[in-house]
Scaffold this active site. Structure first.
Site, PDB file in Angstrom:
ATOM      1  N   GLY A   1      -8.937 -24.635 -27.145  1.00  0.00           N
ATOM      2  CA  GLY A   1     -10.295 -24.689 -26.618  1.00  0.00           C
ATOM      3  C   GLY A   1     -10.840 -26.104 -26.491  1.00  0.00           C
TER       4      GLY A   1
ATOM      5  N   ASN B   1      -2.159 -24.957 -26.254  1.00  0.00           N
ATOM      6  CA  ASN B   1      -1.024 -24.555 -27.087  1.00  0.00           C
ATOM      7  C   ASN B   1      -1.104 -23.107 -27.553  1.00  0.00           C
ATOM      8  OD1 ASN B   1      -3.282 -25.386 -28.606  1.00  0.00           O
ATOM      9  ND2 ASN B   1      -2.016 -25.570 -30.440  1.00  0.00           N
ATOM     10  N   GLU B   2      -1.814 -22.292 -26.786  1.00  0.00           N
ATOM     11  CA  GLU B   2      -2.059 -20.914 -27.198  1.00  0.00           C
ATOM     12  C   GLU B   2      -0.778 -20.141 -27.538  1.00  0.00           C
ATOM     13  OE1 GLU B   2      -4.007 -22.529 -25.254  1.00  0.00           O
ATOM     14  OE2 GLU B   2      -6.071 -21.904 -25.607  1.00  0.00           O
TER      15      GLU B   2
ATOM     16  N   LEU C   1     -11.402 -22.842 -30.492  1.00  0.00           N
ATOM     17  CA  LEU C   1     -12.210 -21.705 -30.911  1.00  0.00           C
ATOM     18  C   LEU C   1     -12.173 -21.515 -32.424  1.00  0.00           C
ATOM     19  CD1 LEU C   1     -11.236 -19.111 -28.135  1.00  0.00           C
ATOM     20  CD2 LEU C   1     -13.066 -20.824 -28.139  1.00  0.00           C
TER      21      LEU C   1
END
Lengths: 282, 282, 282
Positions: free
Chosen positions: A133, A155-156, A88
């Site tokens: 994303g 990997n947020e 994103l």
């Protein structure tokens, strides 16, 4: 077996051999092979295919076109030499206009619905890094082929954010529940080799050409299969995940808008962007 | 440890050593071993155990008898030398009478409920090919032992049809979600070796005798286990799948009847049967 | 990074090096390492950490303290040299007082909620046998390290009882659905090596010290991860299991009380206790 269709934003090439460099101004380039009927959809927002509203809209419209024209299969790849998609675009989240922020998230949901639930078979030819994303887009496909020495993962948590439950669902559809919990809580970025081992990707290809060839090989496996029966089977298998987001679409948008507009989050983004600016100024 | 019971359609042998050849006219032959109390249930509708209404009814009634007599374990196998079961009998679907078509599907649901949710432990000794409905019967069991050089799988999409969600559920209870999606969309028929690798079967036996012996070995593993606790544990684990079909039984029948009676489907069946006839006439 | 907190029942050491022998009278000993902020929670009810109401209450309160003090991570282990925990104390179930029996089961539910859904990361250092309830405690953690030559498993069916659905859920969150069905119906007690192979544990350590060191190693993997994002991700992944018990808490207690107070169950317990008494009198 050639089928022609048009897109407002994406350029659809009708001859399989036309090169991507002919369309440098399109965010998404879709080419249909005359013989196979397979479409190659190339993300083309340099330098790293950051997913902003315009790119997501282009992907969404391309997927509509493919579906309306009863595509026989789609290969998703990137025009970048090192990045599949960086995920994103955080510029969408920094000091956002409320309406655009909602449209941004809603369009990401659209892309997820259309790709995760597509009637036609889908393959990701992951010819570069695919964090967050970028990984999500590949997880929405039915098969993943990746080039060596890149990284992939949701990997947020390493970025201080939470992968929504529909990101998690796509991960859990792919690797074991145990590995998914570890990967999602740790925010693991897997190397190509590690990704193969855990099942996050299905094959390794030494370069993009080989990845595309292997992607065609996967799509060819459906030649003897009824397209309609295949599509209904896929959608039945993925229906619970799809209905769960359908039932929570607007709440999911509200939650995202609320989280992003927190002063603390905006401060973090400001610091992050300042660091990026400083880095690129060197 | 002998328990006796009777069946309207199936013959229940009370002496473990009685041979199947004594009952060539029975669609299902159930024999209970005097010492162990295990029942061997043999599908016996030559040449390929096609599942028509009569065979399904015989299976369903046999399972009732076994449950009423508190069976200690069931081994499901075939009297054919090369086929476990060829799956649903397509003659049931060609120019069907509405009431019989409904009864056919409803009885298949019954068999699924009784086998997938059985209180006693179950093993399939797969001594021949097991495509589609044949695979389904084995997936309803708790353990699968297969002889070499046969094929097994829910290959419905290759036949142009869709495996219902409760077929899919039995597959997803057995192999990984990832492998199930690939197998179900591709309609993969696995060789015995491939089936072992993906976990679709648990063991390979070199012939039927060895398969039956290994099946007994599996059932013996429950000797030290409380039958009631075992049964409640199994049913708790499979309860969501079972409740899902229970809640949708009549819709599922309607959907099947609707799909089968489409003119397009009837035409396909007519062509298919004509091809079979031509082939067998050679 | 030292954080101090108190517990009514458990003793919280504020200096990481204080030894357990200083608190022989506490059922649970929690020590926080000054440097890392990780808490080591040691079950300390000799001889085998049988889970009675008092021990469960001590665990529950310790978990509250840790959560209120925003623990950075918890390592669960045992003060016994051979047993992690022998599981539920059957004295709680023999001739029980109704109110205490309810409190006992409700507190076990509390421990499950707090450990399975904890915001902080959790590891079990399994330095001894872990049958039934002992295995459950370890399954609620996010990672398991086990010493050699012990056994672990939800062996309830071997004891004639049924592991409740929330025990099963913790198992299914850890190993494959296929392996979980076999393990739960058979009531399998796995050796340390077998547990590693099936994924019931993640690592083997040659002794308790090494297990604790490896546990620290696992917690250290979260150093670069946002604690809040991690916690929300974990809870989203486990939310369905948690909501299922939340929605059925009181029915689950009623079911347990009903089952335990059956005359047949009480007779079995009486025989079992008599056998134990005779054995220990030798």
């Amino acid at each position: 077996m050639l089928r022609s269709f048009a897109s407002k934003i994406s350029r659809i090439s009708l001859a399989g051999s036309r090169s991507f460099s002919n369309a440098p101004d399109k965010l998404v380039v879709a080419e249909v092979d005359d013989k196979t009927g397979y479409a190659t959809v190339t993300l083309n927002r340099p330098p790293v295919n950051s997913l902003n509203l315009e790119l997501l809209t282009a992907i969404s419209e391309t997927l509509d076109d493919l579906q309306n024209n009863k595509s026989r299969g789609v290969i998703l790849t990137s025009s970048s030499k090192t990045v599949f998609s960086a995920g994103l675009d955080i510029m969408e989240m920094y000091k956002p206009k409320p309406e655009r922020l909602k449209a941004f998230w809603s369009t990401l949901q659209d892309v997820w619905f259309k790709l995760y639930g597509s009637p036609y078979p889908t393959v990701a030819a992951i010819n570069g890094h695919a964090p967050a994303g970028g990984c999500l887009l590949s997880l929405c496909c039915e098969y993943r082929i990746m080039c060596p020495n890149y990284t992939i993962g949701l990997n947020e948590t390493q970025l201080g954010i939470v992968a929504p439950s529909w990101f998690q669902a796509a991960m859990r559809n792919t690797i074991s529940r145990r590995d998914a919990e570890l990967a999602l809580t740790l925010g693991t970025l897997f190397s190509t080799d590690e990704a193969l081992k855990v099942g996050l990707i299905d094959e390794i290809a030494s370069n993009k050409e080989e990845a595309l060839a292997k992607a065609v090989g996967f799509l060819d496996r459906f030649k003897k299969v009824s397209a309609q029966a295949r599509s209904m089977t896929k959608q039945a298998l993925r229906s619970k995940d799809i209905m769960e987001l359908e039932d929570n679409r607007s709440q999911d948008i509200d939650l995202f808008v609320y989280a992003v507009t927190q002063p603390k989050v905006q401060q973090s983004l400001e610091l992050y962007l300042a660091a990026l600016k400083k880095k690129s100024a060197k």
